[in-house]
Design an enzyme around this catalytic site. Structure first.
Site, PDB file in Angstrom:
ATOM      1  N   HIS A  59       2.935  10.442 -30.191  1.00  0.00           N
ATOM      2  CA  HIS A  59       1.897  11.467 -30.355  1.00  0.00           C
ATOM      3  C   HIS A  59       2.148  12.613 -29.385  1.00  0.00           C
ATOM      4  O   HIS A  59       1.732  12.568 -28.231  1.00  0.00           O
ATOM      5  CB  HIS A  59       0.523  10.847 -30.113  1.00  0.00           C
ATOM      6  CG  HIS A  59      -0.602  11.601 -30.762  1.00  0.00           C
ATOM      7  ND1 HIS A  59      -0.572  12.963 -30.970  1.00  0.00           N
ATOM      8  CD2 HIS A  59      -1.789  11.172 -31.268  1.00  0.00           C
ATOM      9  CE1 HIS A  59      -1.700  13.342 -31.562  1.00  0.00           C
ATOM     10  NE2 HIS A  59      -2.456  12.282 -31.760  1.00  0.00           N
ATOM     11  N   GLY A  60       2.819  13.656 -29.887  1.00  0.00           N
ATOM     12  CA  GLY A  60       3.077  14.838 -29.073  1.00  0.00           C
ATOM     13  C   GLY A  60       2.213  16.006 -29.503  1.00  0.00           C
ATOM     14  O   GLY A  60       2.646  17.158 -29.416  1.00  0.00           O
ATOM     15  N   ALA A  61       0.995  15.707 -29.963  1.00  0.00           N
ATOM     16  CA  ALA A  61       0.127  16.738 -30.550  1.00  0.00           C
ATOM     17  C   ALA A  61      -1.263  16.740 -29.927  1.00  0.00           C
ATOM     18  O   ALA A  61      -1.584  15.926 -29.055  1.00  0.00           O
ATOM     19  CB  ALA A  61       0.022  16.504 -32.060  1.00  0.00           C
ATOM     20  N   ASN A  62      -2.076  17.704 -30.376  1.00  0.00           N
ATOM     21  CA  ASN A  62      -3.523  17.734 -30.152  1.00  0.00           C
ATOM     22  C   ASN A  62      -3.966  17.769 -28.695  1.00  0.00           C
ATOM     23  O   ASN A  62      -5.042  17.284 -28.353  1.00  0.00           O
ATOM     24  CB  ASN A  62      -4.188  16.554 -30.868  1.00  0.00           C
ATOM     25  CG  ASN A  62      -4.039  16.656 -32.373  1.00  0.00           C
ATOM     26  OD1 ASN A  62      -3.596  17.678 -32.899  1.00  0.00           O
ATOM     27  ND2 ASN A  62      -4.392  15.600 -33.080  1.00  0.00           N
ATOM     28  N   TYR A  64      -2.892  16.197 -26.095  1.00  0.00           N
ATOM     29  CA  TYR A  64      -2.702  15.009 -25.279  1.00  0.00           C
ATOM     30  C   TYR A  64      -1.502  15.221 -24.351  1.00  0.00           C
ATOM     31  O   TYR A  64      -0.890  16.281 -24.340  1.00  0.00           O
ATOM     32  CB  TYR A  64      -2.543  13.770 -26.162  1.00  0.00           C
ATOM     33  CG  TYR A  64      -3.797  13.464 -26.975  1.00  0.00           C
ATOM     34  CD1 TYR A  64      -5.038  13.322 -26.354  1.00  0.00           C
ATOM     35  CD2 TYR A  64      -3.750  13.343 -28.354  1.00  0.00           C
ATOM     36  CE1 TYR A  64      -6.189  13.061 -27.083  1.00  0.00           C
ATOM     37  CE2 TYR A  64      -4.889  13.086 -29.105  1.00  0.00           C
ATOM     38  CZ  TYR A  64      -6.112  12.942 -28.460  1.00  0.00           C
ATOM     39  OH  TYR A  64      -7.245  12.687 -29.191  1.00  0.00           O
ATOM     40  N   ARG A 111       4.813  13.234 -33.822  1.00  0.00           N
ATOM     41  CA  ARG A 111       3.756  14.124 -34.314  1.00  0.00           C
ATOM     42  C   ARG A 111       3.625  15.337 -33.390  1.00  0.00           C
ATOM     43  O   ARG A 111       3.565  15.181 -32.165  1.00  0.00           O
ATOM     44  CB  ARG A 111       2.421  13.385 -34.396  1.00  0.00           C
ATOM     45  CG  ARG A 111       1.361  14.156 -35.191  1.00  0.00           C
ATOM     46  CD  ARG A 111       0.081  13.376 -35.322  1.00  0.00           C
ATOM     47  NE  ARG A 111      -0.712  13.883 -36.445  1.00  0.00           N
ATOM     48  CZ  ARG A 111      -2.037  13.987 -36.444  1.00  0.00           C
ATOM     49  NH1 ARG A 111      -2.734  13.632 -35.381  1.00  0.00           N
ATOM     50  NH2 ARG A 111      -2.677  14.436 -37.505  1.00  0.00           N
ATOM     51  N   GLY A 179      -5.908  19.816 -43.583  1.00  0.00           N
ATOM     52  CA  GLY A 179      -6.612  20.573 -44.606  1.00  0.00           C
ATOM     53  C   GLY A 179      -6.048  20.447 -46.004  1.00  0.00           C
ATOM     54  O   GLY A 179      -6.284  21.315 -46.846  1.00  0.00           O
ATOM     55  N   GLY A 200      -6.216  12.810 -43.371  1.00  0.00           N
ATOM     56  CA  GLY A 200      -6.951  12.174 -42.287  1.00  0.00           C
ATOM     57  C   GLY A 200      -8.379  11.881 -42.689  1.00  0.00           C
ATOM     58  O   GLY A 200      -8.698  10.797 -43.182  1.00  0.00           O
ATOM     59  N   ARG A 201      -9.259  12.868 -42.511  1.00  0.00           N
ATOM     60  CA  ARG A 201     -10.687  12.652 -42.766  1.00  0.00           C
ATOM     61  C   ARG A 201     -11.013  12.220 -44.193  1.00  0.00           C
ATOM     62  O   ARG A 201     -11.944  11.430 -44.390  1.00  0.00           O
ATOM     63  CB  ARG A 201     -11.484  13.890 -42.371  1.00  0.00           C
ATOM     64  CG  ARG A 201     -11.471  14.114 -40.865  1.00  0.00           C
ATOM     65  CD  ARG A 201     -12.479  15.135 -40.415  1.00  0.00           C
ATOM     66  NE  ARG A 201     -12.577  15.158 -38.956  1.00  0.00           N
ATOM     67  CZ  ARG A 201     -13.610  15.640 -38.283  1.00  0.00           C
ATOM     68  NH1 ARG A 201     -14.637  16.158 -38.933  1.00  0.00           N
ATOM     69  NH2 ARG A 201     -13.626  15.615 -36.968  1.00  0.00           N
TER      70      ARG A 201
END
Length: 249
Positions: A59-62, A64, A111, A179, A200-201
């Site tokens: 996880h290389g996103a968001n 973090y 990511r 999206g 995702g959602r």
């Protein structure tokens, strides 16, 4: 717009996927004491995908930790891990190389979220930064690149960025996220702008999302009040279309 390409099998490394829809990682805050996954976790993932482990997504996103090193609004270091594009990418690439050495490149994905302002971090030079990162990840041979296109959970056009350039630079599987609905997923696959689409959602309230997309059935909304934390309510109790139909009859 419908196109069965979204629902055709795809070979990802040593795996054969039954379709091109993948489940994006989602923070649900359901872990138990010591941050150990709760008993509901296996049920949640088995409803939507599988509860096994076939590889590792870094996880290389968001916003973090690894994303904080990549982006110069957060990375103010003056050592070998800060300053230049190459230095800011160093930690992500070292972590990726370590995982590849442990489990193999064909079981390692990464990511990224080049322009997402999630958790308050940003890059002054995102195109140059992430072009370089993707070139290096391609050289490491990771099996896929999972890209959040735009603001995580928000607008896709939050900042100028050529995601097509990342797609062209990366020779392996490109997973597009953020999206997406059926029409956008179908068109991006038809334009060869992605290999797989991560939802995702939409998966939260629709454990049978693939079947709903395939049949054109309406999607169920999720309850925002149970999005984070709690127990089984709003986590594993969303019915499938078949279950809803059976209850209605």
């Amino acid at each position: 717009m419908t196109d069965q390409n979204l629902f055709t099998p795809y070979t990802l490394g040593a795996l054969t996927l039954s379709n091109r829809v993948v489940l994006a990682p989602l923070t649900r805050n359901r872990a138990g004491e010591g941050f150990v996954p709760s008993e509901f976790a296996a049920t949640y993932y088995s409803q939507r995908a599988s509860a096994g482990f076939d590889g590792v997504e870094i996880h290389g996103a968001n916003g973090y930790l690894l994303d904080q090193f990549l982006k110069d609004s957060a990375n103010l270091r003056t050592d070998a891990y800060g300053g230049s594009i190459e230095n800011r990418a160093r930690l992500l690439l070292e972590v990726t190389a370590a995982v590849v050495n442990e489990i193999g490149a064909d079981r390692t994905g990464v990511r990224l979220s080049p322009v997402s302002p999630a958790n308050g971090v940003s890059s002054s030079d995102p195109q140059a930064q992430f072009d370089y990162v993707v070139d290096q990840l391609d050289a490491l041979g990771v099996v896929y690149l999972h890209v959040v296109e735009g603001a995580t959970g928000g607008p896709r056009d939050v900042a100028p960025f050529d995601f097509g350039a990342l797609r062209q630079r990366f020779k392996h599987t490109y997973i597009a996220n953020n999206g997406y609905d059926l029409d956008l997923a179908t068109s991006r696959l038809a334009e060869d702008q992605a290999d797989l689409i991560a939802f995702g959602r939409p998966f939260i309230g629709n454990p049978d999302l693939v079947e709903r997309l395939k049949s054109g059935a309406p999607l169920s909304a999720f309850n925002p009040a149970t999005l984070y934390g709690g127990g089984s309510a709003g986590y594993i109790d969303y019915p499938t279309l078949a279950e809803s139909s059976a209850t209605a009859s």
